[in-house]
Scaffold this active site. Sequence first.
Site, mmCIF file in Angstrom:
data_model
loop_
_atom_site.group_PDB
_atom_site.id
_atom_site.type_symbol
_atom_site.label_atom_id
_atom_site.label_comp_id
_atom_site.label_asym_id
_atom_site.label_seq_id
_atom_site.Cartn_x
_atom_site.Cartn_y
_atom_site.Cartn_z
ATOM 1 C CB SER A 49 -7.736 -30.843 35.856
ATOM 2 O OG SER A 49 -6.579 -29.969 35.353
ATOM 3 N NE ARG A 294 -15.123 -26.375 35.202
ATOM 4 C CZ ARG A 294 -15.607 -24.918 35.028
ATOM 5 N NH1 ARG A 294 -16.137 -24.718 33.877
ATOM 6 N NH2 ARG A 294 -15.082 -24.154 36.013
ATOM 7 C CB THR A 330 -3.621 -26.624 38.770
ATOM 8 O OG1 THR A 330 -4.593 -27.450 37.987
ATOM 9 C CG2 THR A 330 -3.924 -26.895 40.147
ATOM 10 C CB CYS A 482 -24.106 -29.442 24.357
ATOM 11 S SG CYS A 482 -24.362 -30.423 26.068
ATOM 12 C CB CYS A 507 -26.153 -29.723 32.271
ATOM 13 S SG CYS A 507 -25.056 -28.343 32.673
ATOM 14 C CB CYS A 513 -24.598 -23.944 26.173
ATOM 15 S SG CYS A 513 -24.610 -24.417 28.080
#
Length: 538
Positions: A49, A294, A330, A482, A507, A513
């Site tokens: 985050s 993320r 959050t 990616c 990954c 993706c």
Amino acid sequence: MEYDVVVVGAGPSGLAAAIRVKQLAAENGREVSVCVLEKGSEVGAHILSGAVFEPRALNELFPDWQARNAPLITPAQKDRFVFLTARSAWPLPTPPQMHNAGNYIISLGNLCRWLASQAEALGVEIYAGFAAAEVLYGEDGSVRGVATGDLGIGRDGRPTDRYQAGMELHARQTIFAEGCRGSLTKRLFERFDLRAGVDPQTYGIGIKELWEVQPGRHHAGLVVHTIGWPLTPATYGGSFLYHLEDNQVAVGFVVGLDYRNPYLSPFEEFQRFKTHPAIRPTFEQGRRVSYGARALSEGGFQSIPRLSFPGGVLVGDTAGFLNVPKIKGTHTAMKSGMIAAEAVFEHLASGSGAEVSSYAERLRRSWVYEELYRVRNIRPSFRWGLFGALAYSALDTYVLRGRAPWTLRNHADHTQLRKASDTRPIDYPKPDGTVSFDRLSSVFISNTNHEEDQLSHLRLKDASVPIHVNLELYDAPEQRYCPAGVYEIVRDAAGHHPRLQINAQNCVHCKTCDIKDPTQNIEWVVPEGGGGPNYPNM
Ligand SMILES: Cc1cc2nc3c(=O)[nH]c(=O)nc-3n(C[C@H](O)[C@H](O)[C@H](O)COP(=O)(O)OP(=O)(O)OC[C@H]3O[C@@H](n4cnc5c(N)ncnc54)[C@H](O)[C@@H]3O)c2cc1C
Ligand code: SF4
């Protein structure tokens, strides 16, 4: 294994939900068994985050969090909002949503580790290193729990000598807290038609690094956001720099996944951003400690799906409670988990039917709903480009105060790419190895690890699409979006016969993706539990 409540995902929403159920059980003198499954090797390993944390939900969950030593160390002291051009930086007035007085600059991974210890003290069982791979249904079609994936299925689909069968966890209610673009949540959307009548979810990709900088370049409590360069006004996005304790700076870059140019690379935009004359000095002579990425949910109010179905509920980012203008999800994730817990607890006590429909109603009466409703038009206004959106957002915030009699609609990100033939390649500078880096050295410091002999967790619905659609029409955009270099077009020695090589072991579980592939041909499913990044304190 039988539980009253199973929670999928030990992020802030799942842990807050588990804690709240147990608190209510203790207050009411009842035994309620709660189990949390987490696919990361430990709680926090997959948490990434910013993060500036608004403690509103935490204040409600643990009013004495200070006495309990919650890792909220650095209060936000100063906000800066800056517009960048290629050579200069122009300070702008900070929008009201971005005022951070009363908030803290934290590592969300560390907050989750602390929440997990609080949950365990209340009797919650937490199993890290176990990915929920399948939703289980009862004979009446309601959700009966989840199954963890088998371990030790080799690349050829056959059991290896590591083979261990997955476990079934049965529950009276299952709380899905998988975070943005949950892989089981996606199946629940289809099974129960949960997205009927709401806008498509939209997303951004956030790429982040943690740095240790020279003491003279560090200002504990400083919060900086930039817009503008290196993105063009047509692309939504911007950066954050959060100065934590101990000379650490969290720096990240978010790009809206509705970007249109298939040649755009969010990773390289981020690397280029750090070379700006107003940004570079912060990092010179510093040390990059960690890297990760993320996706985040950006659809907001108009994209919230139906939240309950027989046997389960959705909480946190998997439902999409992030407040985009605040760039914070959050506090809303935690609050949604707490509200769901209260509804689930009441439901378990009354023994009524299988769907906890009171959850959505409770949420509608909460501050989460009000907060998201007020800002619902700001992110979609970026369809008019950066300057149009800034003008509209000022009108919406200062004049209409979030009460416009209209709601702007959202579009699905994967439909937005232009053909390569209609766009121009972007010439990104080579990394300098000082403040900008390449993908592979970046993935290295995310400590990503997957058992190599396992079925790929990146599945292609149609193996011909990467070449016959993605390469031919879009010049294989998966190579660029990616952030971990998982997708590569490789050719034979003569430069012919292109094929897509998938380096699944790299990954970092960002889910981009699964979101951005133009024909939705890539499906992200959970790998063996414990695989993926091992973020220390992201
Ligand atoms: C770059 C970036 C910057 C951000 N900055 C901020 C900020 O400054 N302030 C703020 O408030 N918010 C910020 N956010 C948003 C915030 O991080 C999220 O809103 C919040 O983490 C959502 O919590 P969650 O519990 O819903 O999901 P997550 O935090 O994503 O947690 C989900 C957990 O579930 C686990 N999981 C998923 N699927 C499975 C499965 N099938 N089986 C087992 N485990 C599973 C995952 O490994 C993970 O640990 C930011 C997000 C990003 C990406
Ligand atoms: S393969 Fe997909 S989920 Fe994994 S890092 Fe790349 S874009 Fe993200």
